[in-house]
Design a protein around this motif. Structure first.
Motif, PDB file in Angstrom:
ATOM      1  N   GLU A  87       0.856  -1.182   0.000  1.00 53.69           N
ATOM      2  CA  GLU A  87       0.000   0.000   0.000  1.00 53.69           C
ATOM      3  C   GLU A  87       0.895   1.237   0.000  1.00 53.69           C
ATOM      4  O   GLU A  87       1.794   1.363   0.839  1.00 53.69           O
ATOM      5  N   GLU A  88       0.653   2.125  -0.940  1.00 56.39           N
ATOM      6  CA  GLU A  88       1.504   3.302  -1.087  1.00 56.39           C
ATOM      7  C   GLU A  88       0.810   4.545  -0.559  1.00 56.39           C
ATOM      8  O   GLU A  88      -0.398   4.742  -0.776  1.00 56.39           O
ATOM      9  N   ASN A  89       1.573   5.377   0.141  1.00 61.60           N
ATOM     10  CA  ASN A  89       1.069   6.659   0.614  1.00 61.60           C
ATOM     11  C   ASN A  89       1.073   7.627  -0.569  1.00 61.60           C
ATOM     12  O   ASN A  89       2.120   7.969  -1.098  1.00 61.60           O
ATOM     13  N   GLY A  90      -0.110   8.077  -0.966  1.00 63.31           N
ATOM     14  CA  GLY A  90      -0.220   8.928  -2.138  1.00 63.31           C
ATOM     15  C   GLY A  90       0.400  10.297  -1.963  1.00 63.31           C
ATOM     16  O   GLY A  90       0.768  10.943  -2.943  1.00 63.31           O
ATOM     17  N   LEU A  91       0.551  10.753  -0.719  1.00 63.22           N
ATOM     18  CA  LEU A  91       1.122  12.077  -0.472  1.00 63.22           C
ATOM     19  C   LEU A  91       2.642  12.041  -0.463  1.00 63.22           C
ATOM     20  O   LEU A  91       3.301  12.923  -1.017  1.00 63.22           O
ATOM     21  N   THR A  92       3.212  11.028   0.184  1.00 65.35           N
ATOM     22  CA  THR A  92       4.674  10.967   0.322  1.00 65.35           C
ATOM     23  C   THR A  92       5.330  10.027  -0.684  1.00 65.35           C
ATOM     24  O   THR A  92       6.558   9.987  -0.772  1.00 65.35           O
ATOM     25  N   ARG A  93       4.533   9.254  -1.430  1.00 65.10           N
ATOM     26  CA  ARG A  93       5.058   8.278  -2.372  1.00 65.10           C
ATOM     27  C   ARG A  93       6.007   7.300  -1.685  1.00 65.10           C
ATOM     28  O   ARG A  93       7.102   7.007  -2.162  1.00 65.10           O
ATOM     29  N   THR A  94       5.592   6.811  -0.540  1.00 61.19           N
ATOM     30  CA  THR A  94       6.391   5.844   0.216  1.00 61.19           C
ATOM     31  C   THR A  94       5.546   4.615   0.524  1.00 61.19           C
ATOM     32  O   THR A  94       4.310   4.660   0.473  1.00 61.19           O
ATOM     33  N   ARG A  95       6.231   3.526   0.841  1.00 56.56           N
ATOM     34  CA  ARG A  95       5.560   2.293   1.268  1.00 56.56           C
ATOM     35  C   ARG A  95       6.172   1.835   2.587  1.00 56.56           C
ATOM     36  O   ARG A  95       7.380   1.999   2.803  1.00 56.56           O
ATOM     37  N   SER A  96       5.362   1.259   3.429  1.00 55.40           N
ATOM     38  CA  SER A  96       5.832   0.783   4.726  1.00 55.40           C
ATOM     39  C   SER A  96       6.540  -0.558   4.563  1.00 55.40           C
ATOM     40  O   SER A  96       6.021  -1.471   3.918  1.00 55.40           O
ATOM     41  N   VAL A  97       7.730  -0.634   5.138  1.00 58.52           N
ATOM     42  CA  VAL A  97       8.528  -1.864   5.087  1.00 58.52           C
ATOM     43  C   VAL A  97       8.830  -2.289   6.516  1.00 58.52           C
ATOM     44  O   VAL A  97       9.168  -1.456   7.363  1.00 58.52           O
ATOM     45  N   ARG A  98       8.695  -3.586   6.803  1.00 59.22           N
ATOM     46  CA  ARG A  98       8.983  -4.118   8.126  1.00 59.22           C
ATOM     47  C   ARG A  98      10.282  -4.918   8.073  1.00 59.22           C
ATOM     48  O   ARG A  98      10.475  -5.762   7.186  1.00 59.22           O
ATOM     49  N   PHE A  99      11.162  -4.628   9.046  1.00 56.80           N
ATOM     50  CA  PHE A  99      12.458  -5.298   9.147  1.00 56.80           C
ATOM     51  C   PHE A  99      12.539  -6.032  10.476  1.00 56.80           C
ATOM     52  O   PHE A  99      12.065  -5.526  11.504  1.00 56.80           O
ATOM     53  N   THR A 100      13.151  -7.200  10.454  1.00 55.85           N
ATOM     54  CA  THR A 100      13.390  -7.967  11.676  1.00 55.85           C
ATOM     55  C   THR A 100      14.842  -7.768  12.094  1.00 55.85           C
ATOM     56  O   THR A 100      15.757  -8.301  11.459  1.00 55.85           O
ATOM     57  N   PRO A 101      15.085  -6.983  13.146  1.00 57.65           N
ATOM     58  CA  PRO A 101      16.472  -6.705  13.548  1.00 57.65           C
ATOM     59  C   PRO A 101      17.005  -7.755  14.517  1.00 57.65           C
ATOM     60  O   PRO A 101      16.244  -8.404  15.247  1.00 57.65           O
ATOM     61  N   ALA A 102      18.326  -7.910  14.528  1.00 59.77           N
ATOM     62  CA  ALA A 102      18.993  -8.797  15.485  1.00 59.77           C
ATOM     63  C   ALA A 102      19.257  -7.993  16.759  1.00 59.77           C
ATOM     64  O   ALA A 102      20.283  -7.337  16.896  1.00 59.77           O
ATOM     65  N   LEU A 103      18.301  -8.050  17.692  1.00 62.27           N
ATOM     66  CA  LEU A 103      18.331  -7.185  18.870  1.00 62.27           C
ATOM     67  C   LEU A 103      18.856  -7.870  20.123  1.00 62.27           C
ATOM     68  O   LEU A 103      18.774  -7.294  21.208  1.00 62.27           O
ATOM     69  N   ASP A 104      19.381  -9.087  20.006  1.00 66.34           N
ATOM     70  CA  ASP A 104      19.779  -9.824  21.206  1.00 66.34           C
ATOM     71  C   ASP A 104      20.768  -9.032  22.052  1.00 66.34           C
ATOM     72  O   ASP A 104      20.663  -8.992  23.280  1.00 66.34           O
ATOM     73  N   GLU A 105      21.740  -8.398  21.407  1.00 68.83           N
ATOM     74  CA  GLU A 105      22.751  -7.659  22.163  1.00 68.83           C
ATOM     75  C   GLU A 105      22.166  -6.407  22.814  1.00 68.83           C
ATOM     76  O   GLU A 105      22.533  -6.032  23.928  1.00 68.83           O
ATOM     77  N   LEU A 106      21.227  -5.742  22.126  1.00 68.00           N
ATOM     78  CA  LEU A 106      20.706  -4.476  22.622  1.00 68.00           C
ATOM     79  C   LEU A 106      19.629  -4.657  23.679  1.00 68.00           C
ATOM     80  O   LEU A 106      19.481  -3.824  24.575  1.00 68.00           O
ATOM     81  N   LEU A 107      18.838  -5.748  23.604  1.00 63.75           N
ATOM     82  CA  LEU A 107      17.739  -5.938  24.547  1.00 63.75           C
ATOM     83  C   LEU A 107      18.236  -6.126  25.974  1.00 63.75           C
ATOM     84  O   LEU A 107      17.547  -5.772  26.919  1.00 63.75           O
ATOM     85  N   GLY A 108      19.426  -6.689  26.136  1.00 64.70           N
ATOM     86  CA  GLY A 108      19.948  -6.910  27.483  1.00 64.70           C
ATOM     87  C   GLY A 108      20.659  -5.711  28.072  1.00 64.70           C
ATOM     88  O   GLY A 108      21.174  -5.780  29.189  1.00 64.70           O
ATOM     89  N   ASN A 109      20.693  -4.581  27.353  1.00 68.85           N
ATOM     90  CA  ASN A 109      21.395  -3.388  27.825  1.00 68.85           C
ATOM     91  C   ASN A 109      20.464  -2.551  28.680  1.00 68.85           C
ATOM     92  O   ASN A 109      19.573  -1.862  28.182  1.00 68.85           O
ATOM     93  N   SER A 110      20.641  -2.602  30.000  1.00 71.79           N
ATOM     94  CA  SER A 110      19.766  -1.870  30.913  1.00 71.79           C
ATOM     95  C   SER A 110      20.073  -0.380  30.928  1.00 71.79           C
ATOM     96  O   SER A 110      19.247   0.427  31.345  1.00 71.79           O
ATOM     97  N   ASP A 111      21.275   0.004  30.458  1.00 69.39           N
ATOM     98  CA  ASP A 111      21.630   1.420  30.438  1.00 69.39           C
ATOM     99  C   ASP A 111      20.894   2.178  29.339  1.00 69.39           C
ATOM    100  O   ASP A 111      20.569   3.352  29.482  1.00 69.39           O
ATOM    101  N   GLN A 112      20.646   1.509  28.218  1.00 67.82           N
ATOM    102  CA  GLN A 112      19.945   2.129  27.103  1.00 67.82           C
ATOM    103  C   GLN A 112      18.856   1.177  26.607  1.00 67.82           C
ATOM    104  O   GLN A 112      18.978   0.569  25.540  1.00 67.82           O
ATOM    105  N   PRO A 113      17.783   1.011  27.386  1.00 68.79           N
ATOM    106  CA  PRO A 113      16.734   0.069  26.999  1.00 68.79           C
ATOM    107  C   PRO A 113      15.999   0.528  25.744  1.00 68.79           C
ATOM    108  O   PRO A 113      15.856   1.729  25.494  1.00 68.79           O
ATOM    109  N   LEU A 114      15.539  -0.440  24.978  1.00 66.54           N
ATOM    110  CA  LEU A 114      14.778  -0.133  23.776  1.00 66.54           C
ATOM    111  C   LEU A 114      13.314   0.089  24.131  1.00 66.54           C
ATOM    112  O   LEU A 114      12.813  -0.411  25.131  1.00 66.54           O
ATOM    113  N   ALA A 115      12.620   0.851  23.282  1.00 67.89           N
ATOM    114  CA  ALA A 115      11.212   1.165  23.532  1.00 67.89           C
ATOM    115  C   ALA A 115      10.485   1.268  22.207  1.00 67.89           C
ATOM    116  O   ALA A 115      11.070   1.646  21.179  1.00 67.89           O
TER     117      ALA A 115
END
Length: 381
Positions: A258-286
């Motif tokens: 589905e394309e946004n007619g105003l911005t001419r963009t499409r939504s793309v979903r990526f699966t990131p490798a977050l194992d290293e970042l999820l365990g970081n309590s100093d900079q938690p993801l949200a």
């Protein structure tokens, strides 16, 4: 010539020798030492940054599945829960009694089945007795027919009673489900982000209890210009940056059709490798956290490339010196875009050609050269 004059003359000759320029190696007849780098075939990895955000794959409202007064809410906003943890309890007084009533209805229906079967048995015995009188003067055909109909009636009553048992059992199971659903449980691991009810409130089926989010199952969503979508085939790897020194690989999961007619963009979903970042309590993801996705500018393809230091501008074009049989041979080249520290070669070179990347400034066509064997491609800069 006196001693003083000889000393002055000697000093002058010494300074003349010191200040005289050293003759170049070419003038002395020796080969020029050069550094080389091979022409290679490599994947085109040119990318452009696109702003994206983290989104939770599991997020939503947990609803009540039965009705009744709330006796206890066991969580509050910010609490972390595991799948199956109790979130809310509904008072069981009415629900338990409804379950007991349904169990009694099952017993009653079964008793009626037993009664109907006993009456059927008596009706069958009477019919058999009349059948034995068929050859005697006491036999009555009308009475026999009436008894046969009575047997059929009793058979139907047995069927009705057995159906009533099945209905009562179904009601009992529904009541038992209500008892079980009086405890609202977390459907998945996550964090409570909002509570919608409290003790003493009355909830109906479907009323919101809490809103929760699974912050351990995150993916990246980005609005990508439609002219860049061709390079984002499912499974292709990209780099995603969460800030300084926080970059991970991610893979294309899906391109939303589905394309946004105003911005001419499409939504793309990526699966990131977050194992290293999820365990970081100093900079938690949200969820909704901003990220930068390095999106490829074209479809994945291999290109021939040459190191930028091998290219020498000459007039309106470019040349490259190639090491061939111990000599430097110039080649006119046609170049494309830049790929890191290299240029795409459109014409003039082939894979494996050894291009001179250092020591090529004053080379002459056909000049003898010596290749520095200690040089690697990555060191030419």
């Amino acid at each position: 010539m006196n001693l003083t004059a000889r000393a002055v003359l000697g000093l002058a000759l010494g300074f003349t020798v010191l200040l005289a320029p050293e003759a170049p190696a070419q003038a002395q007849g020796g080969p020029s030492t050069v550094f080389v780098d091979p022409v290679i075939d490599e994947p085109l990895t040119q990318t452009s940054p696109v702003l994206g955000r983290l989104v939770a794959r599991q997020r939503g409202v947990v609803a009540a599945l039965t009705r009744g007064p709330v006796s206890e809410v066991t969580v509050d906003a910010g609490d972390r829960v595991a799948a199956g943890d109790i979130i809310l309890r509904i008072a069981l007084d009415r629900i338990s009694q409804t379950r007991n009533l349904s169990a009694a209805q099952v017993d009653l229906a079964r008793a009626r089945v037993a009664t109907a079967k006993a009456e059927l048995e008596l009706a069958n015995l009477e019919l058999v007795r009349l059948e034995r009188l068929r050859q005697s003067a006491a036999f009555s055909q009308a009475r026999y027919d009436d008894q046969a109909k009575a047997v059929q009636t009793k058979i139907s009553e047995v069927g009705e009673a057995e159906a009533a048992v099945a209905a009562a059992i179904a009601d009992l199971r529904i009541a038992e489900i209500d008892v079980r659903l009086a405890e609202v449980r977390a459907p998945y691991d996550g964090v409570i982000i909002e509570r919608h009810t409290q003790r003493g409130a009355y909830v109906n089926v479907g009323d919101p209890v809490v809103t929760m989010i699974n912050d351990q199952d995150l993916e990246v969503a980005a609005e990508v210009p439609s002219n860049r979508i061709a390079g984002l085939l499912p499974g292709r790897s990209v780099r995603v940056s969460f800030g300084p020194d926080r970059t991970v690989d991610a893979f294309v999961r899906a391109v939303i059709p589905e394309e946004n007619g105003l911005t001419r963009t499409r939504s793309v979903r990526f699966t990131p490798a977050l194992d290293e970042l999820l365990g970081n309590s100093d900079q938690p993801l949200a969820a909704n956290q901003s990220v930068t996705v390095q999106v490829p500018v074209s479809t994945l393809r291999n290109v021939i490339s040459v190191h930028k230091d091998a290219v020498i501008p000459r007039g309106a074009g470019n040349i490259v010196f190639v090491a061939e049989d111990g000599k430097a041979q110039p080649r006119p080249v046609k170049l494309g875009g830049a790929v890191g520290a290299r240029f795409i070669v459109l014409d003039g070179l082939k894979v494996g050609d050894l291009t001179i990347v250092r020591g090529n400034e004053r080379l002459r066509p056909g000049q003898d050269i010596t290749i520095n064997s200690a040089t690697e491609a990555g060191n030419a800069s």
